[in-house]
Design an enzyme around this catalytic site. Structure first.
Site, PDB file in Angstrom:
ATOM      1  N   HIS A 113      12.171  -6.019  35.491  1.00 13.16           N
ATOM      2  CA  HIS A 113      10.973  -6.718  35.026  1.00 13.16           C
ATOM      3  C   HIS A 113      11.267  -8.222  35.004  1.00 13.16           C
ATOM      4  O   HIS A 113      12.271  -8.637  34.406  1.00 13.16           O
ATOM      5  CB  HIS A 113      10.618  -6.266  33.610  1.00 13.16           C
TER       6      HIS A 113
ATOM      7  N   HIS B  25      14.299  -2.242  32.327  1.00  7.73           N
ATOM      8  CA  HIS B  25      13.286  -2.814  31.424  1.00  7.73           C
ATOM      9  C   HIS B  25      13.998  -3.828  30.535  1.00  7.73           C
ATOM     10  O   HIS B  25      15.137  -3.605  30.158  1.00  7.73           O
ATOM     11  CB  HIS B  25      12.628  -1.701  30.600  1.00  7.73           C
ATOM     12  N   ARG B  26      13.323  -4.902  30.211  1.00  8.01           N
ATOM     13  CA  ARG B  26      13.999  -6.002  29.493  1.00  8.01           C
ATOM     14  C   ARG B  26      13.506  -6.163  28.047  1.00  8.01           C
ATOM     15  O   ARG B  26      13.535  -7.253  27.479  1.00  8.01           O
ATOM     16  CB  ARG B  26      13.797  -7.299  30.271  1.00  8.01           C
TER      17      ARG B  26
ATOM     18  N   GLY C 284      -0.370  -0.522  32.722  1.00  6.03           N
ATOM     19  CA  GLY C 284      -0.487   0.577  31.751  1.00  6.03           C
ATOM     20  C   GLY C 284      -1.942   0.667  31.316  1.00  6.03           C
ATOM     21  O   GLY C 284      -2.739   1.449  31.843  1.00  6.03           O
ATOM     22  N   GLY C 285      -2.318  -0.286  30.409  1.00  8.46           N
ATOM     23  CA  GLY C 285      -3.723  -0.334  29.978  1.00  8.46           C
ATOM     24  C   GLY C 285      -4.658  -0.529  31.156  1.00  8.46           C
ATOM     25  O   GLY C 285      -5.783  -0.022  31.173  1.00  8.46           O
TER      26      GLY C 285
ATOM     27  N   LYS D 147       6.079   5.574  34.973  1.00  6.56           N
ATOM     28  CA  LYS D 147       7.282   5.385  34.160  1.00  6.56           C
ATOM     29  C   LYS D 147       7.001   5.706  32.698  1.00  6.56           C
ATOM     30  O   LYS D 147       5.864   5.627  32.239  1.00  6.56           O
ATOM     31  CB  LYS D 147       7.840   3.974  34.316  1.00  6.56           C
TER      32      LYS D 147
ATOM     33  N   LYS E 241      -0.220 -10.412  30.001  1.00  7.98           N
ATOM     34  CA  LYS E 241      -0.282 -10.679  28.551  1.00  7.98           C
ATOM     35  C   LYS E 241       0.991 -11.324  28.013  1.00  7.98           C
ATOM     36  O   LYS E 241       1.047 -11.770  26.876  1.00  7.98           O
ATOM     37  CB  LYS E 241      -0.543  -9.379  27.797  1.00  7.98           C
TER      38      LYS E 241
ATOM     39  N   ASP F 234       7.387   4.605  28.758  1.00 10.94           N
ATOM     40  CA  ASP F 234       7.344   3.300  28.113  1.00 10.94           C
ATOM     41  C   ASP F 234       8.707   2.976  27.495  1.00 10.94           C
ATOM     42  O   ASP F 234       9.553   3.867  27.331  1.00 10.94           O
ATOM     43  CB  ASP F 234       6.226   3.238  27.054  1.00 10.94           C
ATOM     44  N   GLU F 235       8.876   1.683  27.134  1.00 11.32           N
ATOM     45  CA  GLU F 235      10.224   1.247  26.732  1.00 11.32           C
ATOM     46  C   GLU F 235      10.707   1.888  25.437  1.00 11.32           C
ATOM     47  O   GLU F 235      11.914   1.957  25.202  1.00 11.32           O
ATOM     48  CB  GLU F 235      10.286  -0.284  26.593  1.00 11.32           C
TER      49      GLU F 235
ATOM     50  N   LYS G  10       1.929   4.438  24.315  1.00  7.21           N
ATOM     51  CA  LYS G  10       3.392   4.375  24.456  1.00  7.21           C
ATOM     52  C   LYS G  10       4.044   5.612  23.873  1.00  7.21           C
ATOM     53  O   LYS G  10       4.975   6.167  24.424  1.00  7.21           O
ATOM     54  CB  LYS G  10       3.935   3.180  23.651  1.00  7.21           C
TER      55      LYS G  10
ATOM     56  N   LYS H  78       0.490   5.701  28.822  1.00  4.41           N
ATOM     57  CA  LYS H  78      -0.025   5.171  27.540  1.00  4.41           C
ATOM     58  C   LYS H  78      -0.835   6.286  26.874  1.00  4.41           C
ATOM     59  O   LYS H  78      -1.450   7.103  27.566  1.00  4.41           O
ATOM     60  CB  LYS H  78      -0.922   3.940  27.794  1.00  4.41           C
TER      61      LYS H  78
ATOM     62  N   GLY I 233       2.681  -5.987  32.352  1.00  4.66           N
ATOM     63  CA  GLY I 233       2.316  -6.609  31.077  1.00  4.66           C
ATOM     64  C   GLY I 233       0.910  -7.183  31.120  1.00  4.66           C
ATOM     65  O   GLY I 233       0.702  -8.295  31.581  1.00  4.66           O
ATOM     66  N   GLY I 234      -0.060  -6.393  30.671  1.00  4.98           N
ATOM     67  CA  GLY I 234      -1.426  -6.901  30.602  1.00  4.98           C
ATOM     68  C   GLY I 234      -2.105  -7.011  31.953  1.00  4.98           C
ATOM     69  O   GLY I 234      -3.085  -7.721  32.128  1.00  4.98           O
TER      70      GLY I 234
HETATM   71  C1  CAP Z   1       3.054  -2.975  29.814  1.00  5.62           C
HETATM   72  C2  CAP Z   1       4.279  -2.527  29.034  1.00  5.62           C
HETATM   73  C3  CAP Z   1       5.554  -3.214  29.460  1.00  5.62           C
HETATM   74  C4  CAP Z   1       5.517  -4.701  29.385  1.00  5.62           C
HETATM   75  C5  CAP Z   1       6.921  -5.265  29.422  1.00  5.62           C
HETATM   76  C6  CAP Z   1       4.084  -2.717  27.543  1.00  5.62           C
HETATM   77  O1  CAP Z   1       1.960  -2.246  29.346  1.00  5.62           O
HETATM   78  O2  CAP Z   1       4.507  -1.155  29.243  1.00  5.62           O
HETATM   79  O3  CAP Z   1       6.593  -2.709  28.620  1.00  5.62           O
HETATM   80  O4  CAP Z   1       4.881  -5.143  30.509  1.00  5.62           O
HETATM   81  O5  CAP Z   1       6.810  -6.644  29.523  1.00  5.62           O
HETATM   82  O6  CAP Z   1       4.593  -1.852  26.823  1.00  5.62           O
HETATM   83  O7  CAP Z   1       3.502  -3.730  27.168  1.00  5.62           O
HETATM   84  P1  CAP Z   1       0.488  -2.795  29.719  1.00  5.62           P
HETATM   85  P2  CAP Z   1       7.685  -7.413  30.636  1.00  5.62           P
HETATM   86  O8  CAP Z   1       0.352  -2.719  31.234  1.00  5.62           O
HETATM   87  O9  CAP Z   1      -0.472  -1.845  29.029  1.00  5.62           O
HETATM   88  O10 CAP Z   1       0.413  -4.180  29.226  1.00  5.62           O
HETATM   89  O11 CAP Z   1       7.353  -6.720  31.925  1.00  5.62           O
HETATM   90  O12 CAP Z   1       7.199  -8.817  30.535  1.00  5.62           O
HETATM   91  O13 CAP Z   1       9.091  -7.218  30.236  1.00  5.62           O
HETATM   92 MG    MG Z   2       6.032  -0.920  27.869  1.00  8.05          MG
END
Ligand code: CAP
Ligand code: MG
Length: 413
Positions: free
Chosen positions: A303, A270-271, A364-365, A180, A310, A182-183, A156, A154, A341-342
């Site tokens: 995922h 990643h979804r 991440g955060g 990893k 979050k 980010d998406e 992203k 982060k 996620g959160g």
């Molecule tokens: C998490 C994350 C992931 C989400 C994906 C984001 O970051 O990198 O992509 O968790 O959601 O970009 O939000 P944080 P899921 O840890 O900072 O929240 O796993 O539900 O598909």
């Molecule tokens: Mg992400």
């Protein structure tokens, strides 16, 4: 509403071994009886259309008509058994264009959700499934008896390749197994993919030397197919073991072909985008269906939701998906569930309690937002994992682990 949707109900029918069975939830249009709406779905997802056809012969009906074998108007559920000849077994796109194609837009239904798809062995056997699976992943990472823990770099987007690599190095140094992309990080004007690979794998190797621990980097190779293969091959050349793919935005056909390249890379799915159609409990496609497709095609990690983070996705749903990724399924290897996620260190015990140790926990955060920065954030995440696996209360463990203490102070009321 004129309709030719009839003759698809057979409540005495028992699905055969070769049938593909779809479990739908539907709410009919106010003017359409429930059974008729279900028949419309059965017809439109197979051989029928809105009016009688001079060309739809009895022979075709006999060979290819699907059967609605379960109807429950109170629950709004309809189960349909489709004869396997309706499908090109090795073609996910055709299968989804049939049972998850036009049907969602039909006026006969106000809402329609594909809750589950049970594939016959003849279809599942057409796919490679995970190359490595949970066991293969643990062998590569050299970690047994605990969840894997990782982070997402982060912000992203925004860091250049060198800065990205440095943040990754700090996260590994602090004790994380996995870093990893980010998406939405691919190859940017400010962070070129190839440059990022050079820099990040250089520091990955440095960190492995310093810590004696295996460190994993999951680069996001999502891009147009030929470029995606080139990027995955570059990862391989750099000594990478993983490739991350945004499975829904690259598309089912590309994903199938990527797996068929036999790259000997662990695929992390990643979804991103899933909630556009998985979130509404009355309309769309369930994450359970997406999970079955990802395992069948050959994703090693996926995922599945984080229960306490979050993103939406409650405990029951996440546990059901986790089970589907691990259950025996015509000899396919098991896919490793990823929770993200959160999440922050305070969530770790509840996650381990809910899903056990065969998971990846990603923050991440929850790492880079630590008051003392990434290294301390990574230490706090690892410390939370140590405490959870030993069954020690986090607050107790934090008394002798200051990075965890600072994380709990910031994020746990
Ligand atoms: C998490 C994350 C992931 C989400 C994906 C984001 O970051 O990198 O992509 O968790 O959601 O970009 O939000 P944080 P899921 O840890 O900072 O929240 O796993 O539900 O598909
Ligand atoms: Mg992400």
């Amino acid at each position: 509403m004129t309709t030719s949707y009839k003759g698809y109900v057979d409540l005495s029918y028992k699905p055969g071994k070769g049938d593909l069975v779809a479990d739908f939830f539907l709410e009919p249009n106010a003017k359409v009886p429930f059974e008729e709406a279900a028949q419309a779905v059965a017809a439109e997802s197979s051989i029928g259309t809105w009016t009688e056809l001079s060309t739809l012969t009895q022979d075709i009906l006999k060979r290819l008509r699907p059967k609605i074998f379960e109807l429950d108007e109170k629950k709004g559920t309809a189960k349909i058994a489709y004869p396997i000849d309706l499908f090109e077994a090795g073609n996910i796109s055709q299968i989804m264009s049939s049972v998850a194609g036009n049907v969602f837009g039909m006026k006969e239904v106000d809402s329609l959700r594909l809750n589950d798809l049970i594939f016959p062995e003849k279809i599942v056997k057409e796919y490679k499934g995970p190359e490595f699976g949970i066991e293969g992943i643990r062998k590569i990472v050299g970690v047994k008896g605990r969840p894997l823990v990782g982070t997402i770099i982060k912000p992203k987007l925004g860091l250049n390749a060198k800065e990205h690599a440095k943040v990754a190095y700090n996260a590994w140094l602090g004790g994380l197994d996995i870093v990893k992309d980010d998406e939405n990080l691919s190859s940017m004007a400010f962070n070129n993919f190839r440059e990022r690979m050079n820099e990040t794998f250089r520091l990955r190797d440095k960190c492995e030397g310093e810590t004696g621990e295996k460190k994993i980097y999951m680069p996001n190779v999502s891009s147009p197919f030929k470029e995606m293969v080139k990027r995955a091959q570059l990862v391989k050349e750099k000594g990478g073991e993983y490739a991350m793919v945004d499975v829904l935005t690259v598309g089912w056909g590309a994903l199938q072909e990527l797996r068929n390249e036999n790259l000997k890379l662990v695929f992390h799915a990643h979804r991103a985008g899933h909630a556009a159609f998985t979130r509404n409990p009355k309309h769309g496609i369930s994450m359970l269906v997406i999970a079955r497709l990802c395992r069948m095609i050959g994703m090693d990690q996926l995922h599945i939701g984080a229960i306490f983070g979050k993103m939406e996705g409650g405990k029951e749903e996440v546990q059901e998906i986790d089970n589907a990724l691990k259950q025996d399924w015509f000899g396919l290897k098991k896919t490793l569930s990823v929770c993200s996620g959160g999440l922050h260190p305070g969530h770790v015990p509840s996650l381990v309690k809910a899903l056990g140790k065969d998971i990846v926990i990603q923050m991440g955060g929850g790492v880079h937002g630590h008051p003392q920065g990434t290294i301390a954030g990574a230490k706090a995440a690892r410390q939370a994992l140590e405490a959870a696996v030993q069954g020690i209360e986090l607050k107790q463990y934090a008394k002798t682990h200051k990075e965890l203490e600072a994380a709990l102070e910031k994020w746990v009321a």
